[in-house]
Design a protein around this motif. Structure first.
Motif, mmCIF file in Angstrom:
data_model
loop_
_atom_site.group_PDB
_atom_site.id
_atom_site.type_symbol
_atom_site.label_atom_id
_atom_site.label_comp_id
_atom_site.label_asym_id
_atom_site.label_seq_id
_atom_site.Cartn_x
_atom_site.Cartn_y
_atom_site.Cartn_z
ATOM 1 N N GLY A 1 -10.677 4.693 -13.192
ATOM 2 C CA GLY A 1 -9.800 5.349 -14.019
ATOM 3 C C GLY A 1 -9.552 6.643 -13.631
ATOM 4 N N HIS A 2 -8.500 7.161 -13.805
ATOM 5 C CA HIS A 2 -8.046 8.399 -13.902
ATOM 6 C C HIS A 2 -8.288 9.251 -12.578
ATOM 7 N N GLY A 3 -8.132 10.460 -12.153
ATOM 8 C CA GLY A 3 -8.088 10.913 -10.816
ATOM 9 C C GLY A 3 -9.450 11.556 -10.546
ATOM 10 N N GLY B 1 -8.520 16.854 -19.503
ATOM 11 C CA GLY B 1 -9.608 16.233 -20.533
ATOM 12 C C GLY B 1 -10.630 15.164 -19.764
ATOM 13 N N LYS B 2 -10.902 14.187 -20.581
ATOM 14 C CA LYS B 2 -11.640 13.173 -19.756
ATOM 15 C C LYS B 2 -12.700 13.619 -18.891
ATOM 16 N N ARG B 3 -13.782 14.324 -19.785
ATOM 17 C CA ARG B 3 -15.086 14.918 -19.167
ATOM 18 C C ARG B 3 -15.926 14.997 -20.096
ATOM 19 N N TYR C 1 -17.042 14.788 -14.929
ATOM 20 C CA TYR C 1 -15.825 14.331 -14.860
ATOM 21 C C TYR C 1 -15.758 12.958 -14.619
ATOM 22 N N GLU C 2 -14.976 12.254 -15.680
ATOM 23 C CA GLU C 2 -14.924 10.823 -15.784
ATOM 24 C C GLU C 2 -14.389 10.078 -14.653
ATOM 25 N N GLY C 3 -13.231 10.767 -14.112
ATOM 26 C CA GLY C 3 -12.669 10.015 -12.714
ATOM 27 C C GLY C 3 -13.493 10.109 -11.659
ATOM 28 N N SER D 1 -12.549 0.617 -14.137
ATOM 29 C CA SER D 1 -13.824 1.161 -14.709
ATOM 30 C C SER D 1 -13.470 2.620 -15.238
ATOM 31 N N HIS D 2 -14.249 2.778 -16.389
ATOM 32 C CA HIS D 2 -14.361 3.981 -17.256
ATOM 33 C C HIS D 2 -15.613 4.379 -17.839
ATOM 34 N N PHE D 3 -15.609 5.547 -18.271
ATOM 35 C CA PHE D 3 -16.586 6.116 -19.060
ATOM 36 C C PHE D 3 -15.915 6.572 -20.436
ATOM 37 N N ASN D 4 -16.573 6.537 -21.367
ATOM 38 C CA ASN D 4 -16.169 6.518 -22.661
ATOM 39 C C ASN D 4 -16.412 7.902 -23.169
HETATM 40 ZN ZN LIG Z 1 -11.155 6.476 -19.107
#
Ligand SMILES: [Zn+2]
Length: 199
Positions: free
Chosen positions: A11-13, A24-26, A36-38, A94-97
């Motif tokens: 997921g994401h970069g 965002g996404k961190r 950093y989620e990606g 695959s992701h982190f929430n």
């Molecule tokens: Zn995500």
């Protein structure tokens, strides 16, 4: 279900020269630094790839780049592969929430689809393979996955599941994500589920 080939998706970069590619996404900037989620998604997916290569299990990858591949393109790649190999591929993203929860969960699109039995296999391996990890679920429709209208779940023509491994903004989960043994467990879970669906 045998002979299924996963389309992996991080997921994401990712990180390019230290620059995170996604807004965002961190995690919060707690004592171990920002997750950093990606970046963390790639830790899990890349280690899974290593395990699959060693086991000679084939896979596809919807987002091998470090740039943040748009969702429509991840969907398009998946649909192209599905057209070439109908009934043989499925997407696992695959992701982190974040957002104030704790633990892991797996999502499919709404209603009963071919994605549900696949999600159940991944869920089972998450329960077995993630030590002392809270698992979030929804058994109201008879299976453990949760349902959501995420684009990669609803616009893909192949079965598709989306895993949230842990919460970046929960202190306990945050510390686990920085722990290499937890990332290894996530990769092993993904590998074991993929192996079960392939062999
Ligand atoms: Zn995500």
């Amino acid at each position: 279900m045998k002979g299924l080939i996963p389309i992996l998706d991080a997921g994401h970069g990712g990180m390019i020269a230290g620059q995170y590619q996604t807004a965002g996404k961190r995690s919060p900037n707690w004592e171990k630094g920002i997750i950093y989620e990606g970046m963390a998604n790639r830790w899990v997916v890349n280690r899974t790839i290593e395990l699959l290569d060693n086991a000679k299990i084939p896979y596809l990858h919807a987002s091998p780049e470090f740039t943040d591949i748009p969702l429509w393109q991840r969907v398009q790649r998946s649909n192209d592969w599905h057209r070439e190999q109908p009934n043989q591929v499925y997407l696992v993203s695959s992701h982190f929430n974040a957002g104030g929860g704790k633990g892991g969960e797996i999502f499919t699109s709404k209603g009963e689809t071919k994605s549900d039995p696949i999600a159940t296999i991944f869920y089972k391996h998450m329960v077995d393979g993630l030590d002392d990890h809270v698992m979030r679920n929804d058994y109201s429709d008879g299976d453990p996955d949760k349902e959501a209208s995420f684009k990669v779940l609803v616009d893909t023509n192949c079965p598709a599941v989306l895993i949230e491994w842990a919460f970046m903004d929960n202190k306990n989960d945050y510390n686990r994500i920085w722990d290499k043994s937890f990332i290894e467990q996530c990769a092993q879970v993904q590998f074991c589920a993929i192996e079960e669906l392939y062999r």
